[in-house]
Design a protein around this motif. Structure first.
Motif, PDB file in Angstrom:
ATOM      1  N   ASP A 145       8.864   3.702   1.024  1.00  0.00           N
ATOM      2  CA  ASP A 145       9.336   5.272   1.226  1.00  0.00           C
ATOM      3  C   ASP A 145       8.017   5.605   2.066  1.00  0.00           C
ATOM      4  OD1 ASP A 145       9.641   8.145   1.019  1.00  0.00           O
ATOM      5  OD2 ASP A 145       9.653   8.260  -1.118  1.00  0.00           O
ATOM      6  N   PRO A 146       8.452   6.312   3.333  1.00  0.00           N
ATOM      7  CA  PRO A 146       7.309   6.699   4.077  1.00  0.00           C
ATOM      8  C   PRO A 146       6.694   8.138   3.447  1.00  0.00           C
ATOM      9  CG  PRO A 146       9.352   7.238   5.080  1.00  0.00           C
ATOM     10  CD  PRO A 146       9.773   6.438   4.080  1.00  0.00           C
ATOM     11  N   TYR A 147       7.231   8.781   2.964  1.00  0.00           N
ATOM     12  CA  TYR A 147       6.323  10.027   2.253  1.00  0.00           C
ATOM     13  C   TYR A 147       5.447   9.356   0.927  1.00  0.00           C
ATOM     14  CZ  TYR A 147       9.863  12.855   4.608  1.00  0.00           C
ATOM     15  OH  TYR A 147      10.650  13.305   5.402  1.00  0.00           O
ATOM     16  N   LYS A 148       5.796   8.503   0.343  1.00  0.00           N
ATOM     17  CA  LYS A 148       5.114   7.754  -0.668  1.00  0.00           C
ATOM     18  C   LYS A 148       3.757   7.217   0.253  1.00  0.00           C
ATOM     19  CE  LYS A 148       4.995   5.092  -4.709  1.00  0.00           C
ATOM     20  NZ  LYS A 148       5.618   4.272  -5.801  1.00  0.00           N
ATOM     21  N   VAL A 149       3.899   6.284   1.205  1.00  0.00           N
ATOM     22  CA  VAL A 149       3.007   5.892   1.871  1.00  0.00           C
ATOM     23  C   VAL A 149       1.904   6.930   2.589  1.00  0.00           C
ATOM     24  CG1 VAL A 149       2.613   4.603   3.788  1.00  0.00           C
ATOM     25  CG2 VAL A 149       4.379   4.017   2.495  1.00  0.00           C
ATOM     26  N   LEU A 150       2.500   7.930   2.945  1.00  0.00           N
ATOM     27  CA  LEU A 150       1.803   9.031   3.576  1.00  0.00           C
ATOM     28  C   LEU A 150       0.736   9.870   2.349  1.00  0.00           C
ATOM     29  CD1 LEU A 150       0.803  10.861   5.564  1.00  0.00           C
ATOM     30  CD2 LEU A 150       2.555  12.524   5.154  1.00  0.00           C
ATOM     31  N   ALA A 151       1.491   9.935   1.143  1.00  0.00           N
ATOM     32  CA  ALA A 151       0.761  10.563  -0.159  1.00  0.00           C
ATOM     33  C   ALA A 151      -0.508   9.722  -0.624  1.00  0.00           C
ATOM     34  CB  ALA A 151       1.826  10.756  -1.021  1.00  0.00           C
ATOM     35  N   VAL A 152       0.033   8.323  -0.594  1.00  0.00           N
ATOM     36  CA  VAL A 152      -1.024   7.316  -1.122  1.00  0.00           C
ATOM     37  C   VAL A 152      -2.261   7.301  -0.149  1.00  0.00           C
ATOM     38  CG1 VAL A 152      -1.668   5.113  -1.556  1.00  0.00           C
ATOM     39  CG2 VAL A 152       0.585   6.114  -2.476  1.00  0.00           C
ATOM     40  N   SER A 153      -1.856   7.199   1.203  1.00  0.00           N
ATOM     41  CA  SER A 153      -2.935   7.280   2.265  1.00  0.00           C
ATOM     42  C   SER A 153      -3.842   8.468   2.264  1.00  0.00           C
ATOM     43  CB  SER A 153      -2.340   7.245   3.700  1.00  0.00           C
ATOM     44  OG  SER A 153      -3.218   7.388   4.713  1.00  0.00           O
ATOM     45  N   LEU A 154      -3.385   9.579   2.159  1.00  0.00           N
ATOM     46  CA  LEU A 154      -3.911  10.947   1.854  1.00  0.00           C
ATOM     47  C   LEU A 154      -4.789  10.978   0.657  1.00  0.00           C
ATOM     48  CD1 LEU A 154      -1.367  13.548   2.885  1.00  0.00           C
ATOM     49  CD2 LEU A 154      -3.546  13.127   4.317  1.00  0.00           C
ATOM     50  N   ARG A 155      -4.400  10.682  -0.432  1.00  0.00           N
ATOM     51  CA  ARG A 155      -5.020  10.506  -1.597  1.00  0.00           C
ATOM     52  C   ARG A 155      -6.321   9.553  -1.783  1.00  0.00           C
ATOM     53  NH1 ARG A 155      -2.385   7.184  -5.995  1.00  0.00           N
ATOM     54  NH2 ARG A 155      -3.417   5.503  -4.733  1.00  0.00           N
ATOM     55  N   ASP A 156      -6.036   8.339  -1.003  1.00  0.00           N
ATOM     56  CA  ASP A 156      -7.156   7.219  -0.853  1.00  0.00           C
ATOM     57  C   ASP A 156      -8.280   7.816   0.223  1.00  0.00           C
ATOM     58  OD1 ASP A 156      -5.999   5.618  -2.337  1.00  0.00           O
ATOM     59  OD2 ASP A 156      -5.245   4.272  -0.967  1.00  0.00           O
ATOM     60  N   GLN A 157      -7.921   8.486   1.165  1.00  0.00           N
ATOM     61  CA  GLN A 157      -8.827   9.116   2.221  1.00  0.00           C
ATOM     62  C   GLN A 157      -9.721  10.365   1.523  1.00  0.00           C
ATOM     63  OE1 GLN A 157      -6.851  10.355   5.719  1.00  0.00           O
ATOM     64  NE2 GLN A 157      -8.403   9.633   7.052  1.00  0.00           N
ATOM     65  N   ILE A 158      -8.937  11.352   0.693  1.00  0.00           N
ATOM     66  CA  ILE A 158      -9.522  12.276   0.156  1.00  0.00           C
ATOM     67  C   ILE A 158     -10.592  11.815  -0.849  1.00  0.00           C
ATOM     68  CG2 ILE A 158      -9.386  14.112  -1.618  1.00  0.00           C
ATOM     69  CD1 ILE A 158      -6.568  14.785   0.091  1.00  0.00           C
ATOM     70  N   ALA A 159     -10.134  10.614  -1.622  1.00  0.00           N
ATOM     71  CA  ALA A 159     -11.180  10.293  -2.844  1.00  0.00           C
ATOM     72  C   ALA A 159     -12.318   9.581  -2.182  1.00  0.00           C
ATOM     73  CB  ALA A 159     -10.377   9.175  -3.211  1.00  0.00           C
ATOM     74  N   GLY A 160     -12.029   8.964  -0.882  1.00  0.00           N
ATOM     75  CA  GLY A 160     -13.142   8.486  -0.085  1.00  0.00           C
ATOM     76  C   GLY A 160     -14.412   9.565   0.507  1.00  0.00           C
ATOM     77  N   TYR A 161     -13.637  10.661   0.856  1.00  0.00           N
ATOM     78  CA  TYR A 161     -14.440  11.656   1.260  1.00  0.00           C
ATOM     79  C   TYR A 161     -15.239  12.281   0.261  1.00  0.00           C
ATOM     80  CZ  TYR A 161     -11.958  11.919   5.676  1.00  0.00           C
ATOM     81  OH  TYR A 161     -11.403  11.450   7.149  1.00  0.00           O
ATOM     82  N   ALA A 162     -14.816  12.399  -1.162  1.00  0.00           N
ATOM     83  CA  ALA A 162     -15.228  12.678  -2.105  1.00  0.00           C
ATOM     84  C   ALA A 162     -16.478  11.850  -2.592  1.00  0.00           C
ATOM     85  CB  ALA A 162     -14.600  13.293  -3.286  1.00  0.00           C
ATOM     86  N   GLN A 163     -16.350  10.647  -2.498  1.00  0.00           N
ATOM     87  CA  GLN A 163     -17.231   9.805  -3.071  1.00  0.00           C
ATOM     88  C   GLN A 163     -18.364   9.935  -1.908  1.00  0.00           C
ATOM     89  OE1 GLN A 163     -15.915   5.820  -3.210  1.00  0.00           O
ATOM     90  NE2 GLN A 163     -17.602   4.912  -4.249  1.00  0.00           N
ATOM     91  N   THR A 164     -18.197  10.015  -0.900  1.00  0.00           N
ATOM     92  CA  THR A 164     -19.210   9.877   0.098  1.00  0.00           C
ATOM     93  C   THR A 164     -20.144  11.220   0.108  1.00  0.00           C
ATOM     94  OG1 THR A 164     -17.953   8.648   1.673  1.00  0.00           O
ATOM     95  CG2 THR A 164     -19.713   9.995   2.742  1.00  0.00           C
ATOM     96  N   ALA A 165     -19.329  12.283  -0.154  1.00  0.00           N
ATOM     97  CA  ALA A 165     -20.023  13.550  -0.527  1.00  0.00           C
ATOM     98  C   ALA A 165     -20.884  13.666  -1.607  1.00  0.00           C
ATOM     99  CB  ALA A 165     -19.035  14.818  -0.403  1.00  0.00           C
ATOM    100  N   LEU A 166     -20.405  12.940  -2.555  1.00  0.00           N
ATOM    101  CA  LEU A 166     -21.392  13.104  -3.928  1.00  0.00           C
ATOM    102  C   LEU A 166     -22.115  11.621  -3.895  1.00  0.00           C
ATOM    103  CD1 LEU A 166     -18.333  14.412  -6.309  1.00  0.00           C
ATOM    104  CD2 LEU A 166     -20.228  15.563  -5.230  1.00  0.00           C
ATOM    105  N   SER A 167     -22.279  10.808  -3.257  1.00  0.00           N
ATOM    106  CA  SER A 167     -22.941   9.575  -3.293  1.00  0.00           C
ATOM    107  C   SER A 167     -24.307   9.766  -3.691  1.00  0.00           C
ATOM    108  CB  SER A 167     -22.565   8.626  -2.174  1.00  0.00           C
ATOM    109  OG  SER A 167     -23.248   9.152  -0.981  1.00  0.00           O
ATOM    110  N   GLY A 168     -24.964  10.860  -2.966  1.00  0.00           N
ATOM    111  CA  GLY A 168     -26.378  11.304  -3.038  1.00  0.00           C
ATOM    112  C   GLY A 168     -26.815  11.813  -4.282  1.00  0.00           C
ATOM    113  N   LEU A 169     -25.962  12.531  -4.760  1.00  0.00           N
ATOM    114  CA  LEU A 169     -26.065  13.675  -5.979  1.00  0.00           C
ATOM    115  C   LEU A 169     -25.972  12.800  -7.260  1.00  0.00           C
ATOM    116  CD1 LEU A 169     -24.061  16.276  -4.511  1.00  0.00           C
ATOM    117  CD2 LEU A 169     -26.507  16.003  -4.379  1.00  0.00           C
ATOM    118  N   ALA A 170     -27.015  12.323  -7.762  1.00  0.00           N
ATOM    119  CA  ALA A 170     -27.166  11.904  -9.260  1.00  0.00           C
ATOM    120  C   ALA A 170     -27.730  12.825 -10.312  1.00  0.00           C
ATOM    121  CB  ALA A 170     -27.735  10.507  -9.225  1.00  0.00           C
ATOM    122  N   THR A 171     -27.223  12.901 -11.421  1.00  0.00           N
ATOM    123  CA  THR A 171     -27.920  13.648 -12.372  1.00  0.00           C
ATOM    124  C   THR A 171     -28.579  12.622 -13.404  1.00  0.00           C
ATOM    125  OG1 THR A 171     -25.823  13.989 -13.618  1.00  0.00           O
ATOM    126  CG2 THR A 171     -26.254  15.803 -12.096  1.00  0.00           C
TER     127      THR A 171
END
Length: 139
Positions: free
Chosen positions: A3-29
């Motif tokens: 399903d092309p919509y499912k592929v797009l949704a999974v791709s967006l989710r993975d990309q957003i998760a990667g951005y969030a991980q990169t943004a928070l990688s230097g922040l440790a409590t």
């Protein structure tokens, strides 16, 4: 066929998760303890003398409320009775709802050696900021 919509949704989710991980990688409590000469982190063997403490500029929103008390008069600038002093009967003081701008929560002024604190590591651990004091739920 996928399903092309499912592929797009999974791709967006993975990309957003990667951005969030990169943004928070230097922040440790981490937890730490204030000492008389600095800050000792639980997972770092050296005491840190040069650290930051968070400060929170806020607007204080007070609800409508009342207090019970008495009045004494006259008093000096420190609140001590001057001359013949009299105290009123117990009274109720009503306060209207209000906003107070320019209030500052000064965390540093309330911290003492021995306090347990949450610390945010920045710049690869070169800078640390004390964010808050922590206490057990039983106080």
């Amino acid at each position: 066929m996928a399903d092309p919509y499912k592929v797009l949704a999974v791709s967006l989710r993975d990309q957003i998760a990667g951005y969030a991980q990169t943004a928070l990688s230097g922040l440790a409590t981490e937890l730490g303890t204030l000492t008389t000469t600095g800050l000792k982190l639980d997972h770092f063997k050296h005491e840190i003398q040069d650290y930051f403490v968070a400060e929170f500029p806020v607007t204080l929103h007070l609800p409508e409320f009342h207090l019970l008390g008495t009045t004494a008069s006259p008093i000096d600038a420190e609140g001590n009775p001057v001359g013949a002093s009299s105290t009123s009967s117990r009274m109720r003081f009503d306060f209207e709802a209000a906003e107070v701008e320019g209030v500052r929560a000064d965390l540093a002024a309330g911290l003492i050696p021995g306090d347990r604190v949450v610390v945010l590591n920045l710049n690869g651990g070169h800078d640390v900021i004390v964010m808050c004091k922590v206490v057990s739920k039983d106080g």
